[in-house]
Design an enzyme around this catalytic site. Sequence first.
Site, PDB file in Angstrom:
ATOM      1  N   SER A   1       0.788  -1.235   0.000  1.00  0.00           N
ATOM      2  CA  SER A   1       0.000   0.000   0.000  1.00  0.00           C
ATOM      3  C   SER A   1       0.817   1.281   0.000  1.00  0.00           C
ATOM      4  CB  SER A   1      -0.955   0.001   1.197  1.00  0.00           C
ATOM      5  OG  SER A   1      -2.012  -0.905   0.970  1.00  0.00           O
TER       6      SER A   1
ATOM      7  N   TYR B   1     -10.746   2.585   5.614  1.00  0.00           N
ATOM      8  CA  TYR B   1      -9.676   2.259   4.661  1.00  0.00           C
ATOM      9  C   TYR B   1     -10.137   1.190   3.678  1.00  0.00           C
ATOM     10  CZ  TYR B   1      -4.903   1.307   3.067  1.00  0.00           C
ATOM     11  OH  TYR B   1      -3.761   1.160   2.301  1.00  0.00           O
ATOM     12  N   SER B   2      -9.972   1.480   2.386  1.00  0.00           N
ATOM     13  CA  SER B   2     -10.417   0.544   1.355  1.00  0.00           C
ATOM     14  C   SER B   2      -9.498   0.614   0.146  1.00  0.00           C
ATOM     15  CB  SER B   2     -11.850   0.869   0.920  1.00  0.00           C
ATOM     16  OG  SER B   2     -12.221   0.080  -0.195  1.00  0.00           O
ATOM     17  N   ASN B   3      -8.943  -0.523  -0.237  1.00  0.00           N
ATOM     18  CA  ASN B   3      -8.084  -0.582  -1.413  1.00  0.00           C
ATOM     19  C   ASN B   3      -8.829  -0.211  -2.688  1.00  0.00           C
ATOM     20  OD1 ASN B   3      -5.347  -1.702  -0.526  1.00  0.00           O
ATOM     21  ND2 ASN B   3      -6.767  -3.117   0.459  1.00  0.00           N
TER      22      ASN B   3
ATOM     23  N   GLY C   1       2.898  -0.827   4.099  1.00  0.00           N
ATOM     24  CA  GLY C   1       2.460  -1.662   2.994  1.00  0.00           C
ATOM     25  C   GLY C   1       2.557  -3.123   3.363  1.00  0.00           C
TER      26      GLY C   1
END
Length: 411
Positions: A144, A234-236, A367
């Site tokens: 991330s 939080y969202s990819n 990440g």
Amino acid sequence: MPNARTLLAIPLAVTLIGLTSASAPPAAEPATDATLPLLVTRGKAPAAALLAHEAPWSTTAPGAPDAQPEQRTTRPPQWHFAQANRTTAADTTTGTDKSQAPATGTGSSAPTGRDPGANTGPGSGRSTDAAIRIRRTDHFRVGSITKTFIATVVLQLAAEHRLSLSDPVDLHLPGLIRGKHLDGRALTLRALLTHTSGLADYTTDTKGLVPLTPAEAVRTALAHPATAPGRWSYSNTNYVVLGMVIQQVTGRSYATETERRVITPLRLSGTSFPGNRTTLPSPHGRAYTSGGRDVTALNPRVAGAAGELVSTLADLDRFYSALLAGRLLPAPQLRQMLNTRAAEGSYGMGLYPQKLPCGTTVWGHNGRMAGSYVRTAATRDGDRVLTFRVNTDGVADPDLERTLLAAEFCP
């Protein structure tokens, strides 16, 4: 929280190598070197490494503006590298490798040793120091941390008036987001950048192991109920959509545009978007799950614009230093990036603050990918930056991350 000085008493066979100038007296051991082995013992990682960088203003740095006379300094950048791994006392090697040492300042580097090979490492029955060791120049998946690169490109496009953060997603990607509680006609790019869109995280289904196209990732997310729009979650999926926006606005993929705008100007020679390539560039070590399974080969499309990037310790230090020093964004866009109001103090745009026990606040991102966990943190001016990584999914004791950052940034 244990005092960093007391941590030296913890028994562990590790490699912690220092390189100092022959003309200078030996420097005191950095506090981080006492903490790093804990990522292996309490953190249960096969190996850990860090690279710290202190970078005063340099007129020779690629892309840097000319310094004013009062800003100029002759002090060279300072580097410090350390690594720790699980090995027997007989296998522990200590020394220096000048071929990998920084050209200026102080630093350290582990010797290259034997090349890491397949079927070695935790659980294989053939665990060797060379297979597990993390070298200074190793390439690895940064997960991330990719989001900071993507957010930088979006904010550059905003500075060029090619898009506005207030634009609805539908302006650039008509019809992409149509859910029971979400509509791309009302969802802004700002909400994507700050994780306040309400889009569910598609990796809840894929566990970060199934390659999907961006459109498939969005459809997977929309099959889930929305989180509360306007609240930080939080969202990819948010950054997968931003990658699609970059392509729509520029006519080039997010990878190509990031290379053109960030990677090439900063000469981040170890940083790349691998696409579907499952192998890592050389040199690299091995990557393991928490259960010891070797997952070095991985299709990066499991993460896409939310986490595809491959990099090195030095490149991540340089990137965050340049970003926070204002070399990549005009001042108004950098202020927007650091504004955490929308996310109630939890997140800016592509990076987040962390307040340490001494009161210092550092900025950066972490990440996580299968077999890799990395964290970069820097002072607000980018003058001082630290990146550490482990070659497994994470650190078993979550308190150790803050301990290590405090050892670096607190007096």
